[in-house]
Write an enzyme that holds these catalytic residues in place. Structure first.
Site, PDB file in Angstrom:
ATOM      1  CD  GLU A  62      -3.240   1.045   1.734  1.00  0.00           C
ATOM      2  OE1 GLU A  62      -3.979   2.032   1.713  1.00  0.00           O
ATOM      3  OE2 GLU A  62      -3.558  -0.050   2.206  1.00  0.00           O
ATOM      4  N   GLY A 108      -7.126   6.284 -14.128  1.00  0.00           N
ATOM      5  CA  GLY A 108      -8.282   7.101 -14.459  1.00  0.00           C
ATOM      6  C   GLY A 108      -8.211   8.449 -13.771  1.00  0.00           C
TER       7      GLY A 108
END
Length: 139
Positions: A62, A108
Protein backbone atom coordinates in the site's frame (compact mmCIF):
# COMPACT_ATOMS: atom_id res chain seq x y z
CA UNK A 1 9.67 17.94 -13.83
CA UNK A 2 11.89 16.66 -11.03
CA UNK A 3 14.70 14.27 -11.76
CA UNK A 4 14.60 10.65 -10.55
CA UNK A 5 16.96 11.20 -7.59
CA UNK A 6 15.00 14.23 -6.39
CA UNK A 7 11.69 12.36 -6.60
CA UNK A 8 13.05 9.39 -4.64
CA UNK A 9 14.60 11.71 -2.05
CA UNK A 10 11.23 13.45 -1.64
CA UNK A 11 9.37 10.14 -1.21
CA UNK A 12 11.91 8.90 1.33
CA UNK A 13 11.71 12.19 3.25
CA UNK A 14 7.91 11.78 3.53
CA UNK A 15 8.48 8.49 5.38
CA UNK A 16 9.86 10.23 8.46
CA UNK A 17 7.75 9.58 11.59
CA UNK A 18 5.39 7.20 9.75
CA UNK A 19 4.76 3.47 9.53
CA UNK A 20 7.09 3.43 6.53
CA UNK A 21 9.97 4.64 8.72
CA UNK A 22 9.07 2.05 11.39
CA UNK A 23 9.21 -0.72 8.76
CA UNK A 24 12.37 0.80 7.18
CA UNK A 25 10.68 1.07 3.77
CA UNK A 26 12.91 2.85 1.26
CA UNK A 27 11.95 4.02 -2.23
CA UNK A 28 14.66 3.00 -4.69
CA UNK A 29 13.49 3.45 -8.30
CA UNK A 30 10.80 5.23 -10.31
CA UNK A 31 9.72 5.30 -13.93
CA UNK A 32 6.84 6.46 -16.10
CA UNK A 33 4.53 3.66 -14.92
CA UNK A 34 6.15 2.14 -11.82
CA UNK A 35 7.62 2.78 -8.38
CA UNK A 36 9.94 0.47 -6.42
CA UNK A 37 10.55 0.24 -2.68
CA UNK A 38 12.44 -2.15 -0.41
CA UNK A 39 11.91 -3.37 3.13
CA UNK A 40 14.29 -5.39 5.32
CA UNK A 41 12.97 -8.67 6.73
CA UNK A 42 13.95 -9.09 10.37
CA UNK A 43 12.27 -9.65 13.73
CA UNK A 44 10.53 -6.23 13.51
CA UNK A 45 8.36 -7.53 10.63
CA UNK A 46 8.13 -11.22 11.61
CA UNK A 47 5.01 -13.02 12.72
CA UNK A 48 5.31 -15.56 15.59
CA UNK A 49 6.70 -18.30 13.29
CA UNK A 50 9.74 -16.17 12.47
CA UNK A 51 8.73 -15.29 8.91
CA UNK A 52 7.59 -12.09 7.19
CA UNK A 53 4.17 -11.04 8.48
CA UNK A 54 1.55 -10.75 5.74
CA UNK A 55 0.44 -7.44 7.21
CA UNK A 56 3.93 -6.03 6.78
CA UNK A 57 3.86 -7.12 3.12
CA UNK A 58 0.49 -5.40 2.68
CA UNK A 59 1.80 -2.24 4.37
CA UNK A 60 4.74 -2.24 1.94
CA UNK A 61 2.40 -2.77 -1.02
CA UNK A 62 0.00 0.00 0.00
CA UNK A 63 2.88 2.37 0.71
CA UNK A 64 4.45 1.93 -2.72
CA UNK A 65 1.12 1.90 -4.60
CA UNK A 66 -0.29 4.98 -2.86
CA UNK A 67 2.97 6.87 -3.29
CA UNK A 68 2.99 5.97 -6.98
CA UNK A 69 -0.51 7.44 -7.38
CA UNK A 70 0.64 10.59 -5.60
CA UNK A 71 3.38 10.95 -8.21
CA UNK A 72 0.76 11.06 -10.98
CA UNK A 73 -1.47 13.76 -9.48
CA UNK A 74 -1.06 17.35 -8.36
CA UNK A 75 -0.91 16.80 -4.59
CA UNK A 76 -1.56 20.52 -4.04
CA UNK A 77 -5.05 19.95 -5.48
CA UNK A 78 -5.72 16.25 -4.92
CA UNK A 79 -5.49 13.70 -2.14
CA UNK A 80 -4.75 10.00 -2.72
CA UNK A 81 -6.39 7.38 -0.51
CA UNK A 82 -6.26 3.61 -0.75
CA UNK A 83 -9.80 2.20 -0.86
CA UNK A 84 -9.18 -1.50 -1.49
CA UNK A 85 -6.23 -3.85 -1.31
CA UNK A 86 -5.98 -7.59 -1.83
CA UNK A 87 -2.95 -9.78 -1.36
CA UNK A 88 -1.90 -13.32 -2.10
CA UNK A 89 1.13 -14.50 -0.12
CA UNK A 90 2.90 -17.19 -2.11
CA UNK A 91 6.25 -17.79 -0.42
CA UNK A 92 7.66 -17.07 3.03
CA UNK A 93 10.78 -15.10 3.88
CA UNK A 94 12.81 -15.29 7.10
CA UNK A 95 15.48 -12.67 6.47
CA UNK A 96 16.98 -10.39 3.87
CA UNK A 97 15.27 -7.69 1.86
CA UNK A 98 12.05 -7.75 -0.12
CA UNK A 99 11.40 -5.46 -3.08
CA UNK A 100 7.96 -4.20 -4.08
CA UNK A 101 7.29 -2.92 -7.58
CA UNK A 102 4.00 -1.11 -8.22
CA UNK A 103 2.93 -0.99 -11.87
CA UNK A 104 -0.08 0.92 -13.06
CA UNK A 105 -2.95 -1.12 -14.51
CA UNK A 106 -5.50 1.70 -14.79
CA UNK A 107 -4.90 5.43 -14.42
CA UNK A 108 -8.28 7.10 -14.46
CA UNK A 109 -9.28 10.59 -13.40
CA UNK A 110 -10.68 9.45 -10.03
CA UNK A 111 -9.26 5.94 -9.54
CA UNK A 112 -5.91 4.26 -10.01
CA UNK A 113 -5.43 0.49 -10.01
CA UNK A 114 -1.97 -0.90 -9.20
CA UNK A 115 -0.41 -4.35 -9.28
CA UNK A 116 2.32 -4.67 -6.68
CA UNK A 117 4.71 -7.61 -6.92
CA UNK A 118 6.88 -8.33 -3.89
CA UNK A 119 9.98 -10.44 -4.51
CA UNK A 120 12.87 -11.73 -2.40
CA UNK A 121 16.57 -11.26 -3.13
CA UNK A 122 16.47 -14.20 -5.57
CA UNK A 123 13.66 -12.45 -7.48
CA UNK A 124 11.18 -15.12 -6.33
CA UNK A 125 7.59 -13.92 -6.03
CA UNK A 126 6.62 -13.58 -2.35
CA UNK A 127 3.31 -11.73 -2.62
CA UNK A 128 1.18 -10.22 -5.32
CA UNK A 129 -1.18 -7.42 -4.40
CA UNK A 130 -3.79 -5.30 -6.12
CA UNK A 131 -4.47 -1.79 -4.81
CA UNK A 132 -7.22 0.64 -5.79
CA UNK A 133 -6.70 4.30 -4.91
CA UNK A 134 -9.27 7.05 -5.07
CA UNK A 135 -8.22 10.53 -6.15
CA UNK A 136 -10.13 13.18 -4.23
CA UNK A 137 -10.16 16.93 -4.77
CA UNK A 138 -8.91 18.78 -1.69
CA UNK A 139 -11.49 21.06 -0.13
Amino acid sequence: MLDKEAILKSFNKMCKNTLMETLAIRFTDIGDDYLVATMPVNSKVHQPYGILHGGASVALAESVGSSASAYFVDTNKYLVKGIEISANHLKSVKEGVVTATAKIIHKGRTTHLWEIRIVNEKNELISICKLTNIILEKK
